[in-house]
Design a protein around this motif. Structure first.
Motif, PDB file in Angstrom:
ATOM      1  N   CYS A  78      39.193   1.004  65.364  1.00  0.00           N
ATOM      2  CA  CYS A  78      39.916  -0.246  65.609  1.00  0.00           C
ATOM      3  C   CYS A  78      38.924  -1.401  65.748  1.00  0.00           C
ATOM      4  CB  CYS A  78      40.772  -0.138  66.869  1.00  0.00           C
ATOM      5  SG  CYS A  78      39.833   0.094  68.402  1.00  0.00           S
ATOM      6  N   ASN A 210      51.256  -4.662  53.617  1.00  0.00           N
ATOM      7  CA  ASN A 210      50.058  -4.805  54.447  1.00  0.00           C
ATOM      8  C   ASN A 210      49.872  -3.548  55.279  1.00  0.00           C
ATOM      9  OD1 ASN A 210      51.891  -5.019  56.560  1.00  0.00           O
ATOM     10  ND2 ASN A 210      51.603  -7.212  56.828  1.00  0.00           N
ATOM     11  N   GLU A 211      48.866  -3.567  56.123  1.00  0.00           N
ATOM     12  CA  GLU A 211      48.552  -2.385  56.928  1.00  0.00           C
ATOM     13  C   GLU A 211      49.713  -1.963  57.823  1.00  0.00           C
ATOM     14  OE1 GLU A 211      45.457  -1.153  60.494  1.00  0.00           O
ATOM     15  OE2 GLU A 211      45.180  -3.039  59.438  1.00  0.00           O
ATOM     16  N   ASN A 243      42.427  -9.285  51.610  1.00  0.00           N
ATOM     17  CA  ASN A 243      42.663  -8.660  52.915  1.00  0.00           C
ATOM     18  C   ASN A 243      43.640  -7.494  52.854  1.00  0.00           C
ATOM     19  OD1 ASN A 243      40.998 -10.411  54.420  1.00  0.00           O
ATOM     20  ND2 ASN A 243      42.582 -11.981  54.413  1.00  0.00           N
ATOM     21  N   LYS A 252      46.590   5.739  55.858  1.00  0.00           N
ATOM     22  CA  LYS A 252      45.800   5.621  57.084  1.00  0.00           C
ATOM     23  C   LYS A 252      45.537   6.964  57.770  1.00  0.00           C
ATOM     24  CE  LYS A 252      48.475   2.548  58.982  1.00  0.00           C
ATOM     25  NZ  LYS A 252      49.044   1.570  59.941  1.00  0.00           N
ATOM     26  N   SER A 292      36.044  -8.334  53.060  1.00  0.00           N
ATOM     27  CA  SER A 292      37.093  -8.098  54.060  1.00  0.00           C
ATOM     28  C   SER A 292      37.865  -6.810  53.775  1.00  0.00           C
ATOM     29  CB  SER A 292      38.049  -9.288  54.115  1.00  0.00           C
ATOM     30  OG  SER A 292      38.510  -9.619  52.818  1.00  0.00           O
ATOM     31  N   GLN A 293      38.033  -6.461  52.487  1.00  0.00           N
ATOM     32  CA  GLN A 293      38.689  -5.196  52.159  1.00  0.00           C
ATOM     33  C   GLN A 293      37.829  -4.011  52.590  1.00  0.00           C
ATOM     34  OE1 GLN A 293      39.232  -6.128  47.942  1.00  0.00           O
ATOM     35  NE2 GLN A 293      41.433  -5.751  48.177  1.00  0.00           N
ATOM     36  N   LYS A 295      35.609  -3.976  55.050  1.00  0.00           N
ATOM     37  CA  LYS A 295      35.659  -3.869  56.512  1.00  0.00           C
ATOM     38  C   LYS A 295      36.975  -3.264  56.972  1.00  0.00           C
ATOM     39  CE  LYS A 295      32.348  -7.537  57.545  1.00  0.00           C
ATOM     40  NZ  LYS A 295      32.128  -8.862  58.153  1.00  0.00           N
ATOM     41  N   LEU A 296      38.063  -3.609  56.276  1.00  0.00           N
ATOM     42  CA  LEU A 296      39.361  -3.019  56.594  1.00  0.00           C
ATOM     43  C   LEU A 296      39.317  -1.517  56.372  1.00  0.00           C
ATOM     44  CD1 LEU A 296      42.396  -3.318  57.267  1.00  0.00           C
ATOM     45  CD2 LEU A 296      42.787  -3.806  54.837  1.00  0.00           C
ATOM     46  N   ARG A 299      37.449   0.711  58.971  1.00  0.00           N
ATOM     47  CA  ARG A 299      38.100   1.068  60.240  1.00  0.00           C
ATOM     48  C   ARG A 299      38.610   2.501  60.216  1.00  0.00           C
ATOM     49  NH1 ARG A 299      42.541  -3.356  61.013  1.00  0.00           N
ATOM     50  NH2 ARG A 299      43.243  -1.775  62.499  1.00  0.00           N
TER      51      ARG A 299
END
Length: 588
Positions: A78, A210-211, A243, A252, A292-293, A295-296, A299
């Motif tokens: 997170c 989105n997530e 993003n 996930k 940014s992708q 880094k996403l 996680r």
């Protein structure tokens, strides 16, 4: 880093790291510390330690370490704000209510909510168009020909935008104002006539979530020969392409469980791979990954198998993505699928023709990124010196990012053999490239780091803990530049700056400013069993560093003398040598 006086700082001060870590790791008291099996790598003997006083953790096996927030971020995959909330809840610390939003913020939030609702309605409309119209029947036939059955079409929410040009507009304008329709990305405006019309026409639609699994955009494939072949939603208040990763909302759990991602290029590839039983697949939707992708994705996992299309655009995107992933410390492999007959195979075609088992075998055998790059370099003309130079220059930007010197050495041997380049020449080129980008080379401390000498370790310990003479010690180290050129130079520099601040030393904050190798060394020193330092011992250590400094200068002078320079330069060197030897004789 938690700012002084912030809520994060309050949580950090009140949190008990032993209690928080103990919810994830079985800890046992061991002297002043607590130990257990490291949760970040497989081990049979405990090498993971928690320091209750300094409120830090460190693994002597794999080198991870940090404060309570870093631990939770790594375990829960997170971001920092979420880690603050988790630690606060675990420690019973009340979380302050969010500040009242301004009217502008409330308006923007309301607009985003309406846009999400509008996309949900558009999704239902597209699905009905696919299922209940004559045009939709042709689209269904195309999808079936691509191997998608009814259940798959339904699961991934695939729909159809008709060719009329205003079907969705007429459906939505009953409920939504024209201004919002134009901002949604679903409806376009003609610049000449100012007329509104559907952005997607005669296209199969793929909802992009989105997530949080909220539909925020669409990708659409032309059913006929319309260009472009794929058309995505534009940037909107709820959608920024850089993003979002397609299928991440569904992937996930599998990403966390399997700890690697399959990265493909487009919607059909992601759907094909997921259908074949590999839920840990995400798509970048046609272009190289944005920071940014990455880094996403980071996680959830730091391991990626890149499986882009084999055409020229896919190869270029692969190479751009490799650079970006390596910059973010990802472990990267590249899967270049073998052709099917005379056709280049993307994941969708390969799985349809060869099946899931064959694709899984390809995943297992996917080579590290450097092997992939070598195979690409071998496709160049290596019969001339110029061709070999082009191949080396193609490889250098990637090889210099290999995470440690030993691996770089192995790759140098492999490259020299496969490209038929003299190994000493290649090694010299690699060394030069690494030196030019030294700050960007991330090394593995257990492979390349030289252990700090005992004198350095004692001084570092005293800088971190000696309240009575810390400032004087820092002053003498800085005045004499005694730490310059040491392997621990960056650790000393960070501690000296902190000592002059007048605030108590926070090891976790010092560690956060250091590179991995230096942070690991610092934490190992702080965890050592050692007696309290004295000013007399500090002076003795300073004298030892001063002597070592003179010895290094003398060695440099001697090397210059052996180079046999011209008369005046030689005389200057001999004078310098005598001076240094007198200093050594006098105790430096």
């Amino acid at each position: 880093m938690a700012e002084v006086g912030s809520f994060a700082d309050k949580v950090k001060q009140q949190a008990d790291i032993v209690r928080v870590v103990g919810e994830y790791v079985r800890l046992k008291k061991s002297g002043a510390n607590f130990t257990g099996l490291c949760p970040f790598h497989a081990e049979k003997s405990p090498s993971f330690a928690v320091h209750p006083t300094k409120q830090i953790y460190h693994c002597f096996g794999c080198g991870v370490g940090g404060d309570v927030f870093k631990f939770v971020m790594e375990m829960e995959k997170c971001a920092f704000p979420e880690a603050i909330r988790i630690v606060a809840e675990k420690c019973g610390i009340a979380i302050p209510r969010p500040k009242e939003r301004s009217p502008e913020e409330r308006k923007e939030n309301q607009q985003r909510s309406v846009l999400v609702e509008m996309h949900r309605e558009a999704q239902s409309f597209f699905v009905k168009q696919l299922e209940g119209t004559a045009e939709g029947k042709a689209a269904r036939a195309y999808l079936e020909d691509r191997g998608l059955d009814k259940d798959t079409i339904s699961k991934f929410g695939i729909g159809y935008a008709s060719s009329g040009g205003d079907a969705l507009l007429r459906h939505l304008k009953i409920k939504y104002p024209e201004k919002l329709l134009a901002e949604s990305g679903l409806i376009s405006r003609d610049q000449n006539s100012n007329r509104l019309f559907d952005r997607f026409r005669r296209r199969i639609t793929f909802p992009i979530s989105n997530e949080s699994s909220k539909i925020v955009a669409f990708g659409a494939r032309a059913l006929g020969d319309d260009q472009p072949k794929y058309l995505n939603s534009p940037e909107t208040p709820i959608y920024s392409k850089s993003n979002v990763l397609y299928h991440l909302d569904r992937a996930k759990d599998s990403l966390r469980r399997q700890d690697f991602a399959i990265l493909v290029e487009g919607y059909m590839d992601a759907i094909a791979v997921a259908r074949a039983g590999f839920a840990n697949v995400v798509a970048s939707c046609g272009t190289a990954l944005a920071e940014s992708q990455i880094k996403l994705l980071g996680r959830f996992t730091k391991r990626v198998i890149v499986n882009y299309d084999p055409d020229f655009a896919g190869q270029a995107a692969t190479e751009r993505s490799l650079s970006a992933l390596l910059e973010q410390d990802f472990e990267v492999k590249v899967l270049a699928l073998p052709p099917i007959g005379d056709k280049k195979a993307d994941p969708d075609l390969y799985i349809r023709e060869k099946g899931a088992d064959s694709y899984q075998k390809q995943l297992r055998e996917a080579p590290p990124y450097v092997d992939y790059l070598i195979s690409r370099a071998r496709q160049m003309d290596l019969t001339t010196g110029e061709g070999k130079l082009r191949a080396v220059n193609y490889l250098l930007p990637y090889v210099q990012r290999v995470p440690n010197r030993i691996l770089r050495s192995e790759w140098a041997t492999r490259i020299s053999q496969q490209l038929r380049i003299e190994e000493p020449v290649l090694r010299a080129a690699l060394s030069k490239a690494a030196a030019e980008r030294r700050s960007e080379v991330k090394t593995q401390p257990e492979l390349v780091g030289r252990a700090a000498k005992q004198v350095e370790r004692r001084l570092i310990r005293m800088l971190a803990e000696a309240e009575g003479f810390r400032r004087e010690l820092a002053q003498q180290l800085q005045t004499g530049q005694l730490y310059h050129g040491l392997e621990t130079e960056k650790i000393f520099a960070a501690l000296i700056v902190a000592s002059f601040s007048g605030e108590p030393i926070q090891p976790s904050e010092i560690g956060a400013m250091l590179e991995e190798r230096d942070r690991r060394t610092l934490f190992e020193i702080l965890f050592e069993e050692a007696q309290e330092g004295s000013w007399e011992e500090a002076q003795s250590c300073l004298e030892a560093l001063a002597r070592k400094q003179v010895e290094r200068e003398l060695a440099d002078v001697q090397r210059n003398i052996e180079a046999n320079p011209s008369g005046p330069a030689m005389r200057e060197l001999l004078t310098k040598k005598q001076e240094l030897m007198r200093r050594l004789a006098a105790g430096a």
